[in-house]
Design a protein around this motif. Structure first.
Motif, PDB file in Angstrom:
ATOM      1  N   LYS A 106       0.684  -1.206  -0.164  1.00  0.00           N
ATOM      2  CA  LYS A 106      -0.030  -0.035   0.045  1.00  0.00           C
ATOM      3  C   LYS A 106       0.846   1.181  -0.043  1.00  0.00           C
ATOM      4  O   LYS A 106       0.685   2.420  -0.460  1.00  0.00           O
ATOM      5  N   SER A 107       2.064   1.218   0.682  1.00  0.00           N
ATOM      6  CA  SER A 107       2.708   2.552   0.544  1.00  0.00           C
ATOM      7  C   SER A 107       3.750   2.665  -0.464  1.00  0.00           C
ATOM      8  O   SER A 107       4.622   3.516  -0.434  1.00  0.00           O
ATOM      9  N   LYS A 108       3.733   1.710  -1.281  1.00  0.00           N
ATOM     10  CA  LYS A 108       4.942   1.702  -2.353  1.00  0.00           C
ATOM     11  C   LYS A 108       4.234   2.664  -3.686  1.00  0.00           C
ATOM     12  O   LYS A 108       3.063   2.368  -3.944  1.00  0.00           O
ATOM     13  N   LYS A 109       5.249   3.439  -4.160  1.00  0.00           N
ATOM     14  CA  LYS A 109       5.018   4.245  -5.137  1.00  0.00           C
ATOM     15  C   LYS A 109       4.809   3.515  -6.536  1.00  0.00           C
ATOM     16  O   LYS A 109       5.523   2.611  -6.741  1.00  0.00           O
TER      17      LYS A 109
END
Ligand SMILES: C[S@@+](CC[C@H](N)C(=O)[O-])C[C@H]1O[C@@H](n2cnc3c(N)ncnc32)[C@H](O)[C@@H]1O
Length: 334
Positions: A228-231
């Motif tokens: 979820k936090s990956k660009k």
């Protein structure tokens, strides 16, 4: 220059031989065997130990050609120069050590020799059989030689936190390398599972966008959470035999590990499955795009590949994953 040897997933010899000079600019490779590379470099051990496609790396202390493990231990016990070298090297890596004997990839015990070697070194460095800083390995190879090495990658299994079927990062890294990553890549893993491949891609390689998909609801949720936090990473829940949410020619690289049919008997992963999967891959990939597929179903995939004219096979390696025979196929979309 320091002498080293490293182990890696057997079958990836060509990939490792090609990659090592890129990561260690002055490397001189002395030999590549099944799952083992021997080399020298002036670069620091930390740099060598940090290469994520290698399983374990060691300072090479001695090579005993045509020897048994017992003979190698005897040679070592008589060698005072080597004793000093070992003590100095252990102190470079930490404070404590243990001794491991390995015969053709199986750990074996040689209690009497282990005790003698421990006694030889004990005044200078501490033995810790449970949680050592490093290990002194005697590795007997099928080719005949025994390699004596001091481990520079930290002991302790990296498999402990893996979910069922999740790949170790070393093999995920090798699969990503095979896909020739580039900054313009739109990468897809349609059978992403717990995300070992996509996580490795995002952590270590250039890309423009990464897409990961999974059919199982629970696994999908975990995957979503992890990513979820990956660009520039998109996660989808889908059946990869019908990727209707992806448009034609929208993907440049596919790196994937489809189901092997061993964890669920509901999984039908034969020729019909691979026919559908490759048809979909062909539709969504750009011309010249690369697909790297790790499969435990080699004959099903090969039969389909023989009858499909949308891909050419660039490279194939037979590999062992958790003791199971598998194949890695690198395909180019025509
Ligand atoms: C071999 S595992 C992949 C493991 C992954 N490489 C990892 O390291 O976590 C295959 C995954 O594909 C999923 N799967 C099975 N059939 C599928 C389908 N038709 N479409 C999408 N995913 C599917 C399974 O639930 C499983 O998680």
């Amino acid at each position: 220059m320091n002498d080293y040897f490293s182990t890696f997933v057997a079958g990836f010899e060509k990939t490792v031989e090609k990659r090592l000079p890129i990561d260690l600019f002055d490397v001189k490779i002395a030999g590549v065997m099944e799952g083992l590379v021997v080399y020298e470099t002036s670069l620091h051990a930390q740099r060598v130990g940090g290469l994520r496609y290698l399983n374990n790396s060691f300072f090479l202390l001695r090579t005993y050609e045509h020897s048994s493990l017992e003979e190698a231990a005897l040679f070592m016990l008589k060698d005072n120069i080597l004793k000093t070298q070992i003590i100095n090297k252990i102190k470079r890596v930490g404070k404590s050590f243990r001794i491991i004997f390995s015969n053709e990839n199986k750990i074996v015990s040689f209690d009497n020799k282990t005790t003698e070697i421990e006694k030889m070194l004990i005044n200078a460095v501490r033995v810790d059989k449970a949680n050592p800083d490093t290990e002194l390995w005697f590795i007997k190879r099928r080719e005949g030689a025994v390699y004596l090495g001091l481990r520079i990658t930290r002991p302790g299994s990296s498999d402990k936190h893996l979910q069922k079927g999740q790949l170790r990062h070393q093999i995920a890294h090798l699969l990503c390398l095979l896909s020739e990553p580039s900054k313009d890549d739109i990468v897809l893993d349609p059978f992403a599972g717990y995300g070992a491949i996509v996580l490795e891609m995002v952590l270590c390689f250039p890309y423009k966008k990464v897409m990961a998909g999974e059919k199982d609801k629970q696994v999908f949720r975990l995957l979503q959470e992890k990513l979820k936090s990956k660009k520039n990473v998109v996660v989808g829940r889908w059946d990869a035999t019908n990727l209707s949410s992806l448009t034609n020619g929208s993907v440049s690289k596919i790196v994937t590990d489809p189901p092997w049919g061993i964890y669920s008997n509901k999984e039908d992963v034969g020729e019909v499955f691979y026919q559908r999967v490759l048809e979909e891959f062909s539709r969504i990939m750009i011309r010249g795009g690369l697909a790297v597929i790790l499969t435990g179903q080699k004959s099903a995939l090969e039969k389909v590949l023989n009858n499909i004219d949308k891909f050419i096979l660039l490279e194939k390696c037979d590999v062992l994953v958790s003791g199971k025979k598998a194949g890695v196929y690198k395909l180019k979309k025509l």
